[in-house]
Enzyme design. Structure first.
Site, short mmCIF file in Angstrom:
data_model
loop_
_atom_site.label_atom_id
_atom_site.label_comp_id
_atom_site.label_asym_id
_atom_site.label_seq_id
_atom_site.Cartn_x
_atom_site.Cartn_y
_atom_site.Cartn_z
CE LYS A 46 45.93 32.17 40.01
NZ LYS A 46 46.86 32.34 41.12
N GLY A 98 49.60 28.49 41.06
CA GLY A 98 50.39 29.12 40.01
C GLY A 98 50.24 30.62 40.04
N GLY A 127 49.33 34.33 38.59
CA GLY A 127 48.20 34.84 37.82
C GLY A 127 48.53 34.99 36.35
CB VAL A 180 48.10 29.04 36.60
CG1 VAL A 180 46.84 28.22 36.84
CG2 VAL A 180 49.33 28.13 36.60
N GLY A 181 46.59 31.72 35.74
CA GLY A 181 45.34 32.50 35.63
C GLY A 181 45.09 32.92 34.19
CD GLU A 220 40.10 47.37 46.88
OE1 GLU A 220 40.76 46.99 45.90
OE2 GLU A 220 39.11 46.76 47.32
P1 NAD Z 1 44.67 40.13 42.42
O1 NAD Z 1 43.70 40.63 41.41
O2 NAD Z 1 46.07 40.57 42.34
O3 NAD Z 1 44.74 38.53 42.36
C1 NAD Z 1 43.59 37.72 42.46
C2 NAD Z 1 43.85 36.41 41.73
O4 NAD Z 1 44.03 36.68 40.34
C3 NAD Z 1 45.12 35.71 42.20
O5 NAD Z 1 44.90 34.31 42.20
C4 NAD Z 1 46.13 36.09 41.12
O6 NAD Z 1 47.19 35.16 40.98
C5 NAD Z 1 45.23 36.09 39.88
N1 NAD Z 1 45.75 36.88 38.75
C6 NAD Z 1 46.63 37.92 38.77
N2 NAD Z 1 46.87 38.35 37.53
C7 NAD Z 1 46.12 37.60 36.68
C8 NAD Z 1 45.92 37.58 35.28
N3 NAD Z 1 46.54 38.41 34.45
N4 NAD Z 1 45.04 36.68 34.76
C9 NAD Z 1 44.38 35.82 35.55
N5 NAD Z 1 44.54 35.77 36.90
C10 NAD Z 1 45.39 36.65 37.46
O7 NAD Z 1 44.02 40.44 43.82
P2 NAD Z 1 44.64 40.17 45.26
O8 NAD Z 1 45.70 41.16 45.52
O9 NAD Z 1 44.97 38.71 45.39
O10 NAD Z 1 43.37 40.46 46.19
C11 NAD Z 1 43.01 41.73 46.58
C12 NAD Z 1 41.94 42.31 45.67
O11 NAD Z 1 40.81 41.45 45.62
C13 NAD Z 1 41.40 43.63 46.17
O12 NAD Z 1 41.30 44.54 45.10
C14 NAD Z 1 40.02 43.29 46.70
O13 NAD Z 1 39.10 44.34 46.71
C15 NAD Z 1 39.61 42.20 45.80
N6 NAD Z 1 38.58 41.35 46.44
C16 NAD Z 1 37.29 41.41 45.99
C17 NAD Z 1 36.30 40.68 46.61
C18 NAD Z 1 34.86 40.70 46.15
O14 NAD Z 1 34.13 39.79 46.48
N7 NAD Z 1 34.43 41.70 45.42
C19 NAD Z 1 36.62 39.89 47.70
C20 NAD Z 1 37.94 39.85 48.14
C21 NAD Z 1 38.92 40.59 47.49
#
Ligand code: NAD
Length: 471
Positions: free
Chosen positions: A169, A200, A202, A205-206, A378
Site C-alpha cells: 500500500k 488507497g 491509510g 487500505v492501510g 519532526e
Molecule cells: P504517514 O505515517 O502519514 O503515512 C505513511 C503511510 O501510512 C502512507 O501510505 C499512509 O497512507 C499510511 N497510513 C496512514 N494512516 C494509516 C493507518 N491508520 N493505518 C495504516 N496505514 C496508514 O507518513 P508520511 O507523511 O507519508 O511520511 C512522512 C513520515 O515518514 C515522517 O514522519 C518520516 O520521518 C517518516 N519516514 C520514516 C522513514 C524511516 O525509514 N524511518 C523513512 C521515510 C519517512
C-alpha cells in the site's frame, strides 16, 4: 492530466472496487496533474487472497529461483530509470541529487538482497536441534511519499528473498510514480500474486491490511503516529512488525572539526531530500567556543543554496510535497520565533522570486534550547535548529535527550574521538564525517524511531520465523 484507475492484483492491472478518487499535483507548480482511483477493503481482501495463494508456491521456491527473480526485478526497474526519474521529478519535486540516488538505489536493492541471499543459511544446527528459518507468511508493506520507489523496492526485495509474498500500500500521493514502478515490476514476469499493489488511503487500505487476519507481517515506513496505530491494530493477531518511523537526528560538530569541509556536510545531512527525510540531521549541536563562526558559515552557505524546480540541476532544495506539508513547515517557522529562537537565515513565506509552488525558505534557528518544540518535533522540511553545547558530555546529553533514535551525525578531525562520541549516542545508525550509505548494514531506529531493522541479513530475518526440530 493522467488518470490512474487500476491497481495490481494477481499479476494483472484491474479496476478497483473502491470508488473514491484523489487528486495528484506537481508541487513545483501547484497544478493538478492527475487523478487516482483508490482501492477499498474489498480490494485488500482480493489482493491478500492472491498473495496467500502465491505464498504456497513462493515459500517452497529455491534460493536460486528467488535470486533469479530478484535479478529480473532489478533489470526491469533499471530499464526504465529515465521514466522513473521524470515521474519522481514531476510528482514529488525532489532535487536532482536525491533523484540521482533514489532511482538506482531502488533498482539495486534487488541486487543487494540477491547477494545477501547467496550466503544466507536457512538451515543451521544448534546442538542437537536443526534450526530452520521459515518465511513468516503473507506480508504487507505500507510506505510514505518521500522515497516511494526505494521503500517499495527495498521491502519487496526482502519479502521475495525470504520466500514471502506481499501486498503493497503505497502513499496515495505517489500514484503516478507507483503506476510506472508497477509496470516495471510487472515486466519482470514473476508468478502471479507474488506482489500486489493497492492504492488507497491509510485509514482505509492501510488500516484493513493492519488488521487483516491473513497478513502475518507488516513492514511500515512512515510517521511515528501512524506506526503506533499500526502496532495497535496488528496486536490483535500478533503480526510481526517492522516499523521505520520518524527522527530528530543530532548533527554533532565537535570543537576540533574543520569547518571548511564540515559545514557543507552538515547542511547536506540537514537538508537531505529538501528536509523531507526521516534521517535529516535537524538538530545541529555546536560548541559554544565556536558558535559565532558556525553561525556565519551556516548563513553564508545557506545563502548560496538554490531553491526551485527540480528540473534545474543547480537546485538543491525542491518544493514540499503538498500544501499541507508547506503549511506545517510554515507553522514551525512561526513557532520557533514564538518560542524565542533566533532566526539566522530564512523565515516564513516563499524564497524570493518564487511566487508559486510549495517552496520554503531554507531556515536556520539558533539559540535553540533542546526543550523547545522545534527541537523536539519532526518538522519534515528545510528547517534546522542550532543548539549550543558546553563540552562533549553536554553534547551527548543533548543528543540523547529525544524520544527518537534513528540516525546521528558526528564531525571531528580526530576519527578516534568521533568514534568514542558515536559509541555513546543512542541511534540505529551513526554517520561519522559524512561517510556514505552502507546498503547491507542494518537500518532502523532506537526508541520511538521504530522497531526492527531493514537491509542485509537483519532485514531478511525480519521476514523469517525460526523453527527448531530436536531429534
Ligand atoms: P504517514 O505515517 O502519514 O503515512 C505513511 C503511510 O501510512 C502512507 O501510505 C499512509 O497512507 C499510511 N497510513 C496512514 N494512516 C494509516 C493507518 N491508520 N493505518 C495504516 N496505514 C496508514 O507518513 P508520511 O507523511 O507519508 O511520511 C512522512 C513520515 O515518514 C515522517 O514522519 C518520516 O520521518 C517518516 N519516514 C520514516 C522513514 C524511516 O525509514 N524511518 C523513512 C521515510 C519517512
Amino acid at each position: 492530466m493522467r488518470t490512474i484507475d487500476t491497481i495490481y492484483i494477481n499479476g494483472s492491472f484491474v479496476q478497483p472496487h473502491g470508488k473514491e478518487e484523489a487528486a495528484l499535483f506537481n508541487p513545483a507548480t501547484e497544478e493538478q496533474i492527475g487523478i487516482v482511483r483508490l482501492g477499498d477493503e474489498q480490494d485488500v481482501d482480493k489482493a491478500v487472497s492472491a498473495a496467500k495463494a502465491a505464498f504456497a508456491i513462493l515459500s517452497q521456491s529455491s534460493k536460486a529461483e528467488r535470486i533469479a527473480m530478484l535479478h529480473s526485478l532489478h533489470d526491469a526497474v533499471s530499464a526504465r530509470a529515465a521514466d522513473l526519474t521524470d515521474a519522481m521529478r514531476e510528482e514529488y519535486g525532489a532535487p536532482a541529487s536525491f533523484i540521482g540516488f533514489s532511482v538506482p538505489h531502488a533498482a539495486t536493492s534487488f541486487l543487494h538482497m540477491a547477494s545477501t541471499l547467496e550466503t544466507y543459511e536457512f538451515r543451521r544446527r544448534i546442538g542437537h536441534a536443526e534450526v530452520e528459518m521459515r518465511p513468516a507468511g503473507v506480508a504487507a508493506a505500507i510506505t510514505p511519499w518521500n522515497s516511494n520507489y526505494g521503500f517499495i523496492c527495498g521491502k519487496l526485495a526482502t519479502a521475495i528473498a525470504a520466500g514471502t509474498t506481499m501486498v503493497v500500500k503505497p502513499s496515495e500521493m505517489s500514484a503516478i510514480q507507483t503506476q510506472l514502478l508497477t509496470e516495471c515490476l510487472h515486466a519482470a514476469g514473476l508468478p502471479n500474486g507474488v506482489f500486489n499493489i493497492v492504492n488507497g488511503y491509510g485509514h482505509v487500505v492501510g488500516a484493513a491490511l493492519s488488521a487483516h487476519r491473513d497478513i502475518a507481517k507488516i513492514s511500515f515506513t512512515g510517521s511515528t503516529v501512524t506506526g503506533r496505530a499500526i502496532l495497535q491494530a496488528a496486536s490483535a493477531t500478533f503480526k510481526r512488525v517492522t516499523l521505520e518511523l520518524g527522527g530528530k537526528s543530532p548533527n554533532v560538530i565537535l570543537d576540533d572539526a574543520d569547518l571548511d569541509t564540515v559545514i557543507p556536510q552538515v547542511l547536506a545531512a540537514g537538508f537531505a531530500n529538501s528536509g523531507q527525510a526521516c534521517i535529516a540531521g535537524t538538530r545541529v549541536l555546536a560548541p559554544e567556543s565556536r558558535l559565532a563562526e558556525i553561525h556565519d558559515r551556516l548563513a553564508g552557505a545557506v545563502a548560496t543554496l538554490k531553491v526551485g524546480d527540480a528540473s534545474d540541476p543547480e537546485v538543491s532544495i525542491g518544493p514540499m510535497v503538498s500544501q499541507k506539508q508547506w503549511d506545517r513547515v510554515q507553522s514551525y517557522i512561526r513557532l520557533g520565533q514564538e518560542e524565542g529562537a533566533r532566526l539566522i537565515i530564512g523565515g516564513e513565506g516563499r524564497p524570493e522570486g518564487l511566487n508559486r509552488g510549495w517552496f520554503v525558505r531554507p531556515t536556520i534557528f539558533s539559540d535553540v534550547s533542546n526543550d523547545m518544540r522545534i527541537a523536539r518535533e519532526e518538522i519534515f522540511g528545510p528547517v534546522l535548529c542550532v543548539i549550543p553545547y558546553r563540552d562533549e558530555a553536554h553534547a551527548l546529553e543533548i543528543a540523547n535527550d529525544t524520544v527518537y533514535g534513528l540516525q546521528a551525525y558526528v564531525f571531528s578531525s580526530d576519527l578516534a574521538r568521533a568514534k568514542r562520541v558515536a559509541e555513546r549516542i543512542d541511534a540505529g545508525r551513526v554517520v561519522i564525517n559524512g561517510a556514505p550509505h552502507e546498503p547491507l548494514a542494518p537500518f532502523g531506529g532506537f526508541k520511538q524511531s521504530g522497531i526492527g531493522r531493514e537491509f542485509g541479513t537483519y532485514g531478511l530475518e525480519s521476514f523469517l520465523e525460526p523453527r527448531a526440530v530436536l531429534s
